[in-house]
Enzyme design. Structure first.
Site, PDB file in Angstrom:
ATOM      1  N   TYR A  72     -17.101 -21.741  -5.105  1.00 32.01           N
ATOM      2  CA  TYR A  72     -15.793 -21.712  -4.436  1.00 32.01           C
ATOM      3  C   TYR A  72     -14.691 -21.377  -5.435  1.00 32.01           C
ATOM      4  CZ  TYR A  72     -12.075 -22.976  -1.201  1.00 32.01           C
ATOM      5  OH  TYR A  72     -10.984 -22.938  -0.391  1.00 32.01           O
ATOM      6  N   PHE A 124       1.965   3.865   4.827  1.00 27.36           N
ATOM      7  CA  PHE A 124       0.792   3.753   5.696  1.00 27.36           C
ATOM      8  C   PHE A 124       1.142   2.840   6.890  1.00 27.36           C
ATOM      9  CE2 PHE A 124      -3.396   1.858   6.743  1.00 27.36           C
ATOM     10  CZ  PHE A 124      -4.037   3.021   7.102  1.00 27.36           C
ATOM     11  N   ASP A 125       0.434   3.019   8.032  1.00 33.90           N
ATOM     12  CA  ASP A 125       0.834   2.266   9.244  1.00 33.90           C
ATOM     13  C   ASP A 125       0.853   0.751   9.043  1.00 33.90           C
ATOM     14  OD1 ASP A 125      -1.115   4.326   9.470  1.00 33.90           O
ATOM     15  OD2 ASP A 125      -2.024   3.414  11.231  1.00 33.90           O
ATOM     16  N   ASP A 214       0.709   1.470  -3.406  1.00 33.16           N
ATOM     17  CA  ASP A 214      -0.309   1.266  -2.384  1.00 33.16           C
ATOM     18  C   ASP A 214      -1.445   2.205  -2.812  1.00 33.16           C
ATOM     19  OD1 ASP A 214      -1.871   1.108  -0.152  1.00 33.16           O
ATOM     20  OD2 ASP A 214      -0.336   1.761   1.268  1.00 33.16           O
ATOM     21  N   ALA A 216      -4.886   2.747  -2.369  1.00 31.81           N
ATOM     22  CA  ALA A 216      -6.212   2.911  -1.753  1.00 31.81           C
ATOM     23  C   ALA A 216      -7.019   4.065  -2.358  1.00 31.81           C
ATOM     24  CB  ALA A 216      -6.061   3.101  -0.250  1.00 31.81           C
ATOM     25  N   LYS A 257     -11.648   2.073   0.344  1.00 28.67           N
ATOM     26  CA  LYS A 257     -11.520   3.491  -0.001  1.00 28.67           C
ATOM     27  C   LYS A 257     -12.108   3.703  -1.406  1.00 28.67           C
ATOM     28  CE  LYS A 257      -8.765   3.119   3.671  1.00 28.67           C
ATOM     29  NZ  LYS A 257      -7.471   2.474   3.625  1.00 28.67           N
ATOM     30  N   HIS A 449      -3.072   3.919  20.374  1.00 28.51           N
ATOM     31  CA  HIS A 449      -4.138   4.909  20.167  1.00 28.51           C
ATOM     32  C   HIS A 449      -5.542   4.297  20.147  1.00 28.51           C
ATOM     33  CE1 HIS A 449      -2.785   3.474  16.277  1.00 28.51           C
ATOM     34  NE2 HIS A 449      -3.926   3.832  15.739  1.00 28.51           N
TER      35      HIS A 449
HETATM   36  C1  LIG Z   1      -6.465   1.821   4.474  1.00 30.41           C
HETATM   37  C2  LIG Z   1      -5.144   1.750   3.893  1.00 30.41           C
HETATM   38  C3  LIG Z   1      -4.407   0.562   3.897  1.00 30.41           C
HETATM   39  C4  LIG Z   1      -4.876  -0.689   4.604  1.00 30.41           C
HETATM   40  O1  LIG Z   1      -6.077  -1.136   4.098  1.00 30.41           O
HETATM   41  P1  LIG Z   1      -7.190  -1.856   4.996  1.00 30.41           P
HETATM   42  O2  LIG Z   1      -8.271  -2.148   4.013  1.00 30.41           O
HETATM   43  O3  LIG Z   1      -7.611  -0.897   6.065  1.00 30.41           O
HETATM   44  O4  LIG Z   1      -6.586  -3.086   5.541  1.00 30.41           O
HETATM   45  C5  LIG Z   1      -3.163   0.563   3.293  1.00 30.41           C
HETATM   46  N1  LIG Z   1      -2.676   1.668   2.714  1.00 30.41           N
HETATM   47  C6  LIG Z   1      -3.356   2.820   2.678  1.00 30.41           C
HETATM   48  C7  LIG Z   1      -2.771   4.016   2.015  1.00 30.41           C
HETATM   49  C8  LIG Z   1      -4.603   2.917   3.269  1.00 30.41           C
HETATM   50  O5  LIG Z   1      -5.260   4.073   3.259  1.00 30.41           O
END
Ligand SMILES: *Cc1c(COP(=O)(O)O)cnc(C)c1O
Length: 462
Positions: A72, A124-125, A214, A216, A257, A449
């Site tokens: 843990y 990103f969304d 961000d 990814a 990613k 969507h």
């Molecule tokens: C996928 C993604 C996220 C969110 O990550 P999740 O692992 O899907 O929660 C944030 N920013 C970017 C640029 C992404 O491609």
């Protein structure tokens, strides 16, 4: 003769995928109300819905899974991951989270307050969602060239520094940080140049605000810097990655990613105070600070995945495969976004179906036709995704209406790419047979969507 790029791996385990008939697919997609999210995956032959969490792990990653420490607190797997992040990315402090949006949730719980303004390059969304959920605003300062799919620019993910400075002048005191998305997913997996990152850092220093990445697809971004930006031809990917992150105060990561794992995320930070504040939210939302929603075995696999994602041979194959598919499609005369991005090929529906109104969801139409033709599942990045204006309740018509074909990492071969391109060509050859797209029969109030139901608009012969 120059040798072509080729896969830097061989395959030791396979998963069977099933073909289907056109008649079956016509039936299935109708039952799914023309929403590709509603298809079960066994009805899909080649799945290009997303590159998120869909990659193939290596033998070394599977080996690391077996030696995960599930304690843990203070698990060795946590220290393996923490040390890897320190070594590769340069961040002293790290919090694991269950995925990227969870990292956003924890970090923004500390930093984002009502009325704040968070500028960046096409958030990103989920990033935008976490900002707006806190009654703050995301301001997109991406260069305008990014919205012309035919315009060739090596770094379409860049921020427009004038737009950014204007935000800082007008509302600097309300800006908690600047966020740079690398690569820029929303603009088509387009990279950000080192120069742009450096200039954003300088601007942030001038106005005394921190910068977060961000991250990814940071490794794919680094590869584009190597092959496109002057002065980096001879730098190693690891050196480029280190320099990129040297311009950030912290970062959020979706490990699904460029971590090449199926689930996971983390936050990297330099500031101890921020780490301590974020730790409280991590414990509340994710889990104790040494696992934060991840199993020990998964942290092990992620540490190994980060190493593999930052190897040049891997990235040459990765970016090479996207370009291979992109070039095939382009040779058939099909309109695609150029230059090709790092994780997907984007087909331009506005130029594919110029005779059908954008209000009839033509990128969705293209996605449905491609599925019917070949069992290939892409995803609409267009009017359905853009949703309605909250005030007028009218559909927002985005500048880009795209079908995204996202390529999972190390999953499909170039024979699959040939198949995808051929299926798309058949759809293209028949494009004038279609006169209409879809209309909505049911939709959710937000993020429609994923669950929207559609029906075909019938063609009437007057
Ligand atoms: C996928 C993604 C996220 C969110 O990550 P999740 O692992 O899907 O929660 C944030 N920013 C970017 C640029 C992404 O491609």
């Amino acid at each position: 003769m120059e040798l072509p790029y080729s896969e830097p791996f061989k395959i030791k385990m396979v998963e069977t995928i099933k073909k289907s008939t056109r008649e079956q697919r016509l039936q299935w997609v109708k039952e799914a109300n023309y929403n590709l999210f509603k298809l079960s995956s066994d009805k899909v032959y080649i799945d290009l819905l997303t590159d998120s969490g869909t990659g193939a792990m290596s033998d070394k990653q599977w080996g690391a899974i077996m030696t995960g420490d599930e304690s843990y607190a203070g698990a060795s797997s946590y220290f393996t991951l923490k040390n890897t992040i320190k070594e590769l990315l340069g961040f002293e402090y790290m919090l694991p989270t269950h995925q990227g949006r969870a990292a956003e949730n924890v970090l923004f719980s500390v930093l984002v307050k009502e009325g704040h303004i968070v500028p960046g390059n096409s958030h990103f969304d989920t990033t935008k969602g976490h900002i707006e959920f806190r009654k703050a605003h995301a301001v997109d300062c991406t260069i305008s060239e990014a919205f012309d799919t035919t315009f060739i620019h090596p770094f379409k993910g860049n921020v427009d520094l004038e737009k950014l400075e204007k935000v800082m002048i007008e509302s600097g005191s309300k800006v908690p940080f600047i966020i740079m998305t690398i690569t820029n997913n929303t603009a088509g997996g387009q990279p950000v140049s080192m120069q742009n990152l450096r200039e954003v850092r300088a601007l942030a220093n001038k106005y005394h605000v921190p910068v977060f990445f961000d991250s990814a697809r940071f490794a794919e971004n680094a590869y584009f810097i190597k092959i496109r930006e002057k002065g980096y031809e001879n730098a190693s990917i690891r050196e480029i990655v280190k320099e990129m992150f040297s311009y950030a105060d912290g970062m959020t990561m979706s490990s699904k990613k460029d971590g090449i794992v199926n689930i996971g995320g983390f936050i990297g930070m330099r500031d101890k105070d921020l780490f301590q504040q974020a730790s409280t939210f991590n414990i509340m939302f994710e889990g104790y600070i040494t696992y934060g929603g991840m199993a020990g075995r998964d942290m092990n696999a992620l540490a190994q995945g980060l190493r593999e994602a930052t190897e040049e041979d891997y990235l040459e194959y990765r970016i090479g495969q996207i370009a291979y598919l992109g070039n095939k499609i382009k040779e058939y005369g099909i309109p695609v976004q150029e230059p090709f991005g790092g994780h997907a090929v984007f087909v331009d529906a506005l130029r594919f179906y110029p005779h059908i109104p954008q209000t009839e969801y033509i990128a969705q139409l293209l996605g449905i036709e491609l599925y019917i033709e070949g069992g290939v599942r892409g995803v609409e990045i267009g009017t359905l995704l853009a949703d309605r204006d909250p005030d007028t309740r009218m559909d927002r018509l985005p500048k880009l209406e795209l079908l995204r074909l996202a390529i999972p990492r190390r999953v499909y071969t170039n024979n699959h790419m040939d198949y995808i391109a051929a299926a798309l060509k058949n759809v293209f050859d028949r494009r004038n047979e279609l006169q209409h797209g879809f209309r909505i029969t049911w939709e959710a109030p937000i993020m429609r969507h994923f669950t929207v139901d559609l029906e075909r608009i019938p063609t009437t012969n007057q």
